[in-house]
Design an enzyme around this catalytic site. Structure first.
Site, short mmCIF file in Angstrom:
data_model
loop_
_atom_site.label_atom_id
_atom_site.label_comp_id
_atom_site.label_asym_id
_atom_site.label_seq_id
_atom_site.Cartn_x
_atom_site.Cartn_y
_atom_site.Cartn_z
N LYS A 195 -6.16 -5.79 -8.17
CA LYS A 195 -5.90 -4.36 -7.98
C LYS A 195 -5.61 -3.67 -9.32
CE LYS A 195 -4.34 -4.40 -3.21
NZ LYS A 195 -3.30 -4.02 -2.26
N GLY B 61 3.33 -10.19 -4.99
CA GLY B 61 2.76 -10.47 -6.30
C GLY B 61 2.76 -9.20 -7.12
N CYS C 104 1.12 -4.07 -7.21
CA CYS C 104 1.79 -5.06 -6.35
C CYS C 104 0.97 -5.30 -5.09
CB CYS C 104 3.16 -4.55 -5.90
SG CYS C 104 4.30 -4.09 -7.20
N ASP C 105 1.18 -6.46 -4.52
CA ASP C 105 0.64 -6.73 -3.19
C ASP C 105 1.61 -7.64 -2.46
OD1 ASP C 105 -2.16 -6.12 -1.83
OD2 ASP C 105 -1.36 -7.98 -1.03
N THR C 106 1.77 -7.40 -1.16
CA THR C 106 2.77 -8.12 -0.36
C THR C 106 2.13 -8.74 0.86
OG1 THR C 106 4.46 -6.54 -1.09
CG2 THR C 106 4.97 -7.85 0.86
#
Length: 193
Positions: free
Chosen positions: A53, A109, A72-74
């Site tokens: 991303k 992340g 961010c990624d969750t």
């Protein structure tokens, strides 16, 4: 210095305000479904998602000024099964049915692209414990539509909080923006004094 958040998440934007008075929102167009998990561990997977991303947004921005870009990624993980955002209300029902009465992990992340183009990549994990929920509890919760666009189909900061018995780790990580760890990494890299 330009500060860019590569996310359209209102929760991340709200928490970003605690770090920076001014920043730009430039959502990444990278689609999670384009990255196959394969044999990656959940923490590796969320780091890769955050990096993909960040890179996609960075390429489109074509920045020449000094900048910091945060992405961010969750995901929610139970029994090594990753739950991202539900695709439908039925998908959300299945996720919550699996989470109820159990402990699961939330991984976020993070990828920060620094002014020197270095990529700081890390993850934060929080364990979340759900109370038992009846089918009726789940159906009532889903009527609120809070589940939409939320990993694991719930919002810890919203009505979903009434089903959470405890957490171990960072609360803000469950919201998708582990603010303390992000702040520490930025400070270590002289973005803050």
């Amino acid at each position: 210095m330009k500060v860019i958040l590569a996310s359209k998440s209102p929760r991340r934007q709200e928490l970003m305000k605690y770090l920076f008075d001014e920043f730009e929102v430039f959502p990444s167009l990278f689609k999670e479904r384009n990255l196959k998990r394969g044999d990656m561990a959940p923490f590796e997977y969320v780091i890769r998602l955050a990096e993909e991303k960040a890179n996609e947004a960075f390429k489109r921005l074509n920045l020449s000024d000094e900048f910091v870009l945060i992405s961010c990624d969750t995901v929610v993980v139970i029994d090594d099964v990753i739950f991202g955002k539900p695709r439908s209300i039925m998908d959300a029902f299945k996720m919550l049915s699996k989470l109820q009465g159990a402990r699961h992990e939330v991984y976020t992340g993070v990828c920060i692209i620094l002014p020197n183009k270095e990529h700081l990549k890390f993850y934060v994990r929080t364990d979340v414990y759900f109370d038992s929920m009846s089918s009726g509890d789940i159906e009532e919760y889903l009527k609120l539509s809070e589940y939409k666009d939320k990993a694991g189909a719930y919002a810890i900061q919203g009505y979903g909080s009434k089903f959470i018995t405890k957490i171990e780790g960072c609360y803000y990580n469950v919201m998708g923006f582990p603010i303390n760890e992000i702040y520490k990494k930025l400070k270590e890299n002289k973005i803050f004094n």
